[in-house]
Design a protein around this motif. Structure first.
Motif, PDB file in Angstrom:
ATOM      1  N   SER A 222     -46.427 -37.324  -4.835  1.00  0.00           N
ATOM      2  CA  SER A 222     -47.066 -38.620  -5.003  1.00  0.00           C
ATOM      3  C   SER A 222     -46.875 -39.482  -3.764  1.00  0.00           C
ATOM      4  O   SER A 222     -45.767 -39.571  -3.225  1.00  0.00           O
ATOM      5  CB  SER A 222     -46.470 -39.334  -6.218  1.00  0.00           C
ATOM      6  N   ALA A 223     -47.946 -40.139  -3.332  1.00  0.00           N
ATOM      7  CA  ALA A 223     -47.856 -41.019  -2.170  1.00  0.00           C
ATOM      8  C   ALA A 223     -46.979 -42.235  -2.454  1.00  0.00           C
ATOM      9  O   ALA A 223     -46.373 -42.798  -1.543  1.00  0.00           O
ATOM     10  CB  ALA A 223     -49.254 -41.464  -1.753  1.00  0.00           C
ATOM     11  N   SER A 224     -46.883 -42.642  -3.727  1.00  0.00           N
ATOM     12  CA  SER A 224     -46.067 -43.808  -4.055  1.00  0.00           C
ATOM     13  C   SER A 224     -44.567 -43.497  -3.931  1.00  0.00           C
ATOM     14  O   SER A 224     -43.758 -44.386  -3.671  1.00  0.00           O
ATOM     15  CB  SER A 224     -46.378 -44.289  -5.469  1.00  0.00           C
TER      16      SER A 224
ATOM     17  N   GLU B  98     -52.116 -38.519  -3.819  1.00  0.00           N
ATOM     18  CA  GLU B  98     -51.228 -37.376  -4.035  1.00  0.00           C
ATOM     19  C   GLU B  98     -51.753 -36.097  -3.383  1.00  0.00           C
ATOM     20  O   GLU B  98     -52.911 -36.002  -2.996  1.00  0.00           O
ATOM     21  CB  GLU B  98     -51.027 -37.138  -5.535  1.00  0.00           C
ATOM     22  N   ILE B  99     -50.853 -35.113  -3.314  1.00  0.00           N
ATOM     23  CA  ILE B  99     -51.190 -33.761  -2.907  1.00  0.00           C
ATOM     24  C   ILE B  99     -50.815 -32.851  -4.074  1.00  0.00           C
ATOM     25  O   ILE B  99     -49.684 -32.914  -4.566  1.00  0.00           O
ATOM     26  CB  ILE B  99     -50.409 -33.325  -1.648  1.00  0.00           C
ATOM     27  N   VAL B 100     -51.762 -32.022  -4.520  1.00  0.00           N
ATOM     28  CA  VAL B 100     -51.506 -31.123  -5.644  1.00  0.00           C
ATOM     29  C   VAL B 100     -51.882 -29.704  -5.242  1.00  0.00           C
ATOM     30  O   VAL B 100     -52.998 -29.469  -4.764  1.00  0.00           O
ATOM     31  CB  VAL B 100     -52.319 -31.525  -6.893  1.00  0.00           C
TER      32      VAL B 100
ATOM     33  N   SER C 173     -44.445 -40.186   3.332  1.00  0.00           N
ATOM     34  CA  SER C 173     -45.006 -39.197   4.266  1.00  0.00           C
ATOM     35  C   SER C 173     -46.302 -38.600   3.724  1.00  0.00           C
ATOM     36  O   SER C 173     -47.182 -38.212   4.485  1.00  0.00           O
ATOM     37  CB  SER C 173     -43.991 -38.089   4.556  1.00  0.00           C
ATOM     38  N   VAL C 174     -46.416 -38.540   2.370  1.00  0.00           N
ATOM     39  CA  VAL C 174     -47.647 -38.007   1.766  1.00  0.00           C
ATOM     40  C   VAL C 174     -48.827 -38.908   2.104  1.00  0.00           C
ATOM     41  O   VAL C 174     -49.915 -38.439   2.441  1.00  0.00           O
ATOM     42  CB  VAL C 174     -47.490 -37.870   0.237  1.00  0.00           C
TER      43      VAL C 174
END
Length: 198
Positions: free
Chosen positions: A96-98, A82-84, A102-103
């Motif tokens: 969330s990458a899920s 993830e990016i937070v 693109s994340v």
């Protein structure tokens, strides 16, 4: 003619692989890397760039922390999942990458960039560049059309560390990041640093 074409492709691929190996040999591969950054974002249509400064922390097993100190304090944490982003301790967004493929791609790219894992960049980009003594420079051009809609190219340069990153976006915006004061000691995360990744 087709044989010549195939030989040309093989020669280009071989050159890119050799270049990736040469750059990787020059980069240190620490478990933990700390440093400062200055980011200049030139937005298309605006005369003055947006300038921000701060520090960063890269931990091979935990992720990347990008802490902006000026003009506004904020923190960006990137992990494999993830990016937070946070401001004043409050989460301003979480991806969330899920749920956002693109994340995962962006995180993979940033992990590779910050860790100097040049070989894995070849999966997403055509790699060109040169090496001279301890110095090197690379130009990455997206292989995938989807990535090409976001990024025209990325330029990287450095020595034992990545020192300069130029993101040339498809929108016409450009972001120049200069990294400095890199250090690898202490070699492990402190207790406070581990908490920052939680």
């Amino acid at each position: 003619m087709f044989t010549i074409f195939l030989l040309s492709i093989f020669a280009l691929s071989s050159h890119a692989a050799d270049l990736a190996v040469s750059v990787k040999e020059r980069l240190v591969q620490p478990e933990v890397l700390r440093g400062d950054f200055e980011q200049n974002k030139q937005v298309s249509g605006f005369k003055k760039p947006l300038v921000s400064r701060g520090d960063f922390l890269v931990a091979r097993d935990s992720g990347v922390l990008w802490r902006t100190q000026t003009p506004f304090a904020s923190t960006l944490k990137l992990s494999r999942d993830e990016i937070v982003a946070k401001q004043e301790g409050a989460v301003t967004f979480r991806l969330s990458a899920s749920k956002e493929p693109s994340v995962r791609m962006i995180n993979g790219l940033l992990f590779s960039l910050m860790n100097g894992d040049v070989s894995s960049l070849g999966e997403l980009f055509k790699i060109e560049g040169s090496v001279s003594g301890k110095a090197w420079q690379l130009t990455l051009t997206p292989r995938q059309a989807a990535l090409g809609k976001i990024m025209r190219k990325i330029e990287l340069s450095g020595d034992q560390f990545v020192r300069r990153i130029l993101l040339d976006e498809a929108s016409g915006d450009q972001t120049l990041i200069r990294l400095s004061a890199q250090n690898t000691e202490p070699a492990k995360l402190s207790k406070d640093e581990r908490i920052r990744f939680e």
